[in-house]
Design a protein around this motif. Structure first.
Motif, PDB file in Angstrom:
ATOM      1  N   ARG A 333       0.582  -1.410  11.400  1.00 53.89           N
ATOM      2  CA  ARG A 333      -0.528  -2.255  11.892  1.00 53.89           C
ATOM      3  C   ARG A 333      -1.266  -1.625  12.778  1.00 53.89           C
ATOM      4  O   ARG A 333      -2.715  -1.704  12.686  1.00 53.89           O
ATOM      5  CB  ARG A 333      -0.018  -3.679  12.556  1.00 53.89           C
ATOM      6  N   GLU A 455      -2.570  -9.156   9.500  1.00 45.61           N
ATOM      7  CA  GLU A 455      -2.594  -7.480   9.383  1.00 45.61           C
ATOM      8  C   GLU A 455      -3.041  -6.922  10.619  1.00 45.61           C
ATOM      9  O   GLU A 455      -2.354  -6.067  11.229  1.00 45.61           O
ATOM     10  CB  GLU A 455      -3.107  -6.942   8.152  1.00 45.61           C
ATOM     11  N   ARG A 507      -1.675 -10.582  -0.466  1.00 45.37           N
ATOM     12  CA  ARG A 507      -3.138 -10.369  -0.218  1.00 45.37           C
ATOM     13  C   ARG A 507      -3.871 -10.744  -1.919  1.00 45.37           C
ATOM     14  O   ARG A 507      -3.413 -10.574  -2.941  1.00 45.37           O
ATOM     15  CB  ARG A 507      -3.187  -8.684  -0.217  1.00 45.37           C
TER      16      ARG A 507
END
Length: 509
Positions: A333, A455, A507
């Motif tokens: 991340r 994210e 996603r």
């Protein structure tokens, strides 16, 4: 043996402390009756409630006999005996409460008292013990020599002796048998050895328990990696197996757990218990009858110690694996966030990106257990018959139009919008952001904003929700209809605070 060793032993040994305790007769009697009784209700270990109940029954018997001893609570005595090293308190993997079993010190104390009390009443087996010593020495010399000629000569001599005895019996010769006194003598020798063998298991259990404690102490160190913890545990376990006790125990387990050996041993015990010379030895016969189940239970208990060591090791490694996975997710991340910042900075300053961008990755070796592979099974055979399928062109065209109608999300552009919005204020909610930058793709774009928040480490509060109005468009008919979607409160921060409650979503494409 020297004077200092004797002084240290008599002052510090839990065995001697038990024999010198004020309640020694009652403690030894109760522990022997509970764990060493020839009755069917004896066991290797008891739960706390069961052993405390047995102790309370024993205390009631003492009160009925007007013996003013052991007036405290059963829980207190069990705790004190565990602290003194006379009972081992442990928590089995399949139980929620503690269990108790004898330690090697209490085993020694019971054996000392039992041998002293029965010394005058039991037959002293001098002849059988001498023969046992001689047979052991002969067996040692026979099987320790690697000389093939010597081994061959020994086998030929033994075969000749057997052939001579067979010929004598076939010719009507007298069959030599033991005298009843010799039978009883050898029988009690076997009983004594069995009791010693059962008590010796405690030393093997202590070794494995010591390994488990050492592994836990090593795992506490911050600089210890998983490979080092695993290596030290395996080395310690291999060291135990290579020592004399470990080699002997492995051979014992291999022999005792063999079905043929068990069947032969049970058959021999059944024949021994029916001998006329042993008719009056009921207690000893009952002890011999429980020999196989008792030895199997003792061996299984030691093997459970090994299992507890493996469970401890696996738990430590799993805890560290979870920490490594969490740290890896945080690093990924951070990498994505830094890459997004770098791209935004290059776009704002109109400067070329740096020539070198590198990462320092620290990896670990993956371990695989070949015994974890399943047994081979034949592949499943499917009987299929070719079928003629007619393609529905109308359905295919409709699905193709749906696929062509999907719109792509511009992730970089969306992150730029967030950076621009948080540049004016420290934080902004998703609902506020969508007022200045309305949804263009529909509900799938709303999911994309939440995915970016997850994210990039923005805040997602699942305890609070807000309602967002979305216009959904049918890719086939082109008609639009309003929708009200309730989502968690998403707040984008300039400092990229970590999300308190991450939401795992796929996603959108």
């Amino acid at each position: 043996m020297n004077l200092d060793a004797i002084l240290t032993f008599l002052e510090s040994s839990p065995t001697i402390r038990l024999l010198k305790a004020d309640l020694a007769p009652f403690v030894v009697f109760f522990l022997r009756r509970a764990f060493k009784s020839d009755s069917d209700d004896s066991a290797i270990s008891f739960s706390h409630d069961e052993l405390a109940s047995r102790l309370q029954v024993f205390q009631d018997e003492l009160r009925d006999e007007e013996r003013p001893e052991m007036l405290g609570s059963a829980d207190r005595y069990l705790r004190e005996w565990s602290d003194a090293g006379w009972l081992r308190r442990f928590l089995p993997a399949d139980s929620t409460g503690p269990h108790y079993q004898l330690t090697r010190y209490s085993e020694d104390a019971i054996r000392i008292v039992d041998a002293a009390l029965n010394r005058d009443s039991r037959l002293v087996g001098t002849e059988s013990r001498l023969r046992l010593v001689i047979d052991t020495l002969v067996d040692l010399v026979r099987n320790a020599s690697p000389d093939p000629d010597r081994r061959l000569n020994d086998l030929l001599q033994r075969r000749q002796q057997i052939d001579d005895e067979i010929a004598s019996i076939r010719s009507g010769g007298e069959v030599e048998t033991y005298h009843p006194a010799q039978i009883r003598e050898r029988f009690y020798t076997a009983v004594d050895l069995l009791k010693t063998l059962q008590s010796d298991f405690r030393a093997v259990e202590d070794r494995f328990e010591a390994i488990g404690r050492q592994v836990q102490r090593e795992a506490i160190k911050d600089d210890r990696r998983r490979g080092e913890i695993l290596a030290s545990a395996l080395d310690a376990e291999d060291l135990i197996k290579q020592q004399d006790e470990g080699v002997s125990f492995d051979a014992f387990v291999a022999f005792l757990f063999a079905p043929q050996a068990q069947a032969k041993l049970r058959e021999t015990i059944a024949e021994v218990t029916h001998l006329d010379a042993l008719t009056g030895e009921r207690a000893a016969i009952q002890h011999i009858r429980a020999m196989v189940p008792s030895l199997l239970a003792e061996a299984d208990n030691v093997l459970r110690q090994t299992g507890r060591l493996s469970q401890t090791l696996r738990r430590l490694l799993d805890d560290q694996s979870a920490g490594h996975r969490k740290r890896t997710a945080e690093v990924l991340r951070e990498i994505r966030t830094l890459a997004s910042r770098l791209k935004h900075h290059v776009a704002q300053s109109d400067q070329p990106p740096p020539d070198e961008i590198g990462l320092k990755v620290e990896t670990t070796i993956g371990l695989g257990n070949p015994f974890a592979r399943p047994f081979w099974t034949p592949p499943q055979v499917f009987e299929t018959t070719p079928e003629t399928r007619v393609v529905d062109m109308e359905t295919a065209q409709r699905e193709a139009r749906k696929l062509a109608g999907l719109k792509r999300l511009e992730w970089d552009r969306m992150r730029e919008v967030i950076a621009h919005a948080t540049g004016k204020s420290p934080s902004i909610r998703l609902s506020q952001l969508l007022k200045t930058r309305p949804l263009k793709v529909g509900i799938i774009e709303l999911v994309g904003w939440i995915q970016i928040a997850h994210e990039d480490g923005h805040r997602i509060d699942r305890d609070a929700t807000e309602e967002i109005h979305v216009t959904a468009e049918d890719v086939i008919t082109g008609q639009t209809r309003p929708l009200r979607v309730r989502v968690p409160v998403v707040t984008f921060h300039r400092t990229h605070e970590k999300a308190t409650t991450p939401i795992r979503t796929k996603r959108p494409r």
